[in-house]
Design a protein around this motif. Sequence first.
Motif, PDB file in Angstrom:
ATOM      1  N   ALA A   1     -26.938  23.282   4.711  1.00 11.01           N
ATOM      2  CA  ALA A   1     -27.426  23.639   6.048  1.00 11.01           C
ATOM      3  C   ALA A   1     -28.112  24.992   6.047  1.00 11.01           C
ATOM      4  CB  ALA A   1     -26.264  23.648   7.041  1.00 11.01           C
ATOM      5  N   ARG A   2     -28.914  25.199   7.072  1.00  7.80           N
ATOM      6  CA  ARG A   2     -29.519  26.508   7.295  1.00  7.80           C
ATOM      7  C   ARG A   2     -28.804  27.205   8.447  1.00  7.80           C
ATOM      8  NH1 ARG A   2     -35.949  25.580   7.283  1.00  7.80           N
ATOM      9  NH2 ARG A   2     -35.362  23.526   8.075  1.00  7.80           N
ATOM     10  N   ILE A   3     -28.817  28.544   8.403  1.00 13.22           N
ATOM     11  CA  ILE A   3     -28.125  29.351   9.401  1.00 13.22           C
ATOM     12  C   ILE A   3     -29.141  30.192  10.155  1.00 13.22           C
ATOM     13  CG2 ILE A   3     -26.371  31.133   9.772  1.00 13.22           C
ATOM     14  CD1 ILE A   3     -25.117  30.295   7.105  1.00 13.22           C
ATOM     15  N   VAL A   4     -29.012  30.219  11.486  1.00 14.35           N
ATOM     16  CA  VAL A   4     -29.923  31.014  12.307  1.00 14.35           C
ATOM     17  C   VAL A   4     -29.144  31.624  13.465  1.00 14.35           C
ATOM     18  CG1 VAL A   4     -30.562  28.996  13.693  1.00 14.35           C
ATOM     19  CG2 VAL A   4     -32.092  30.971  13.615  1.00 14.35           C
ATOM     20  N   ARG A   5     -29.477  32.861  13.826  1.00 14.71           N
ATOM     21  CA  ARG A   5     -28.866  33.480  14.998  1.00 14.71           C
ATOM     22  C   ARG A   5     -29.486  32.896  16.263  1.00 14.71           C
ATOM     23  NH1 ARG A   5     -25.939  37.880  15.318  1.00 14.71           N
ATOM     24  NH2 ARG A   5     -27.031  38.556  17.199  1.00 14.71           N
ATOM     25  N   ALA A   6     -28.661  32.681  17.262  1.00 13.33           N
ATOM     26  CA  ALA A   6     -29.121  32.050  18.497  1.00 13.33           C
ATOM     27  C   ALA A   6     -30.265  32.809  19.150  1.00 13.33           C
ATOM     28  CB  ALA A   6     -27.952  31.905  19.475  1.00 13.33           C
TER      29      ALA A   6
END
Length: 229
Positions: A70-75
């Motif tokens: 998965a990829r992670i991103v800040r909202a």
Amino acid sequence: MTMYAQQLSFDLPAKPALGREDFYVAPSNAMAVTLLTSHVNWPQGKLVLTGPAGSGKTHLTHVWATQAGARIVRAERLPDADLCDLAMGPVAVEDVDEIAADEAAQDALFHLHNMVLAAGHKLVMTGRNAPNLWALSLPDLQSRVQGATHASLEAPDDMLLSIVLAKLFNDRQIAPKPDVIPYLVGHMNRSFVAADQVVRQLDHLSLAEKRSLSRPLAIRALAEIQRHA
């Protein structure tokens, strides 16, 4: 202590270890670990992971992202993100509770949520408090968040707090004397934020004064933290 000695103190950033082998499972986090690592069983394919600052949310999210690809991103960064590209695989969105007043970020997360799940991928969303307290101003997004499986990281017990302190010291490549961690566990505020704060303070004092990480230094570090609280 001379000014020259003070100038030799460098507060170098720690290099946190975020692998699965670095995440200690204890009663206070076992349920969250089980839910996150058994993602194939999430109803509707989504999960909300909550816990106080420094509780291990980011670490556990990285563990899941590695396992799931998965990829992670800040909202808060979603309005500038390529949502179609993100939705091509599993996604973790961090700090969703911090966009309660950000309509653009909420709108982007609402669309990303629908796109990811429609494509059959998994979605993780993180925040500090329980999702019913996020107070997102977009009702459709708030309802979707509350409809997710919820995993909560609790406050640490003695054993977990000891492990966290040891990991924080190790991340900074410093070794306290054997009686330092037991003393800290018995006298510090019981939170992961406090653990990070006291390790930073001890590292600073040790470097500035060229002293080993001893119990007397730990006593001083806690006193200085309390004095500036």
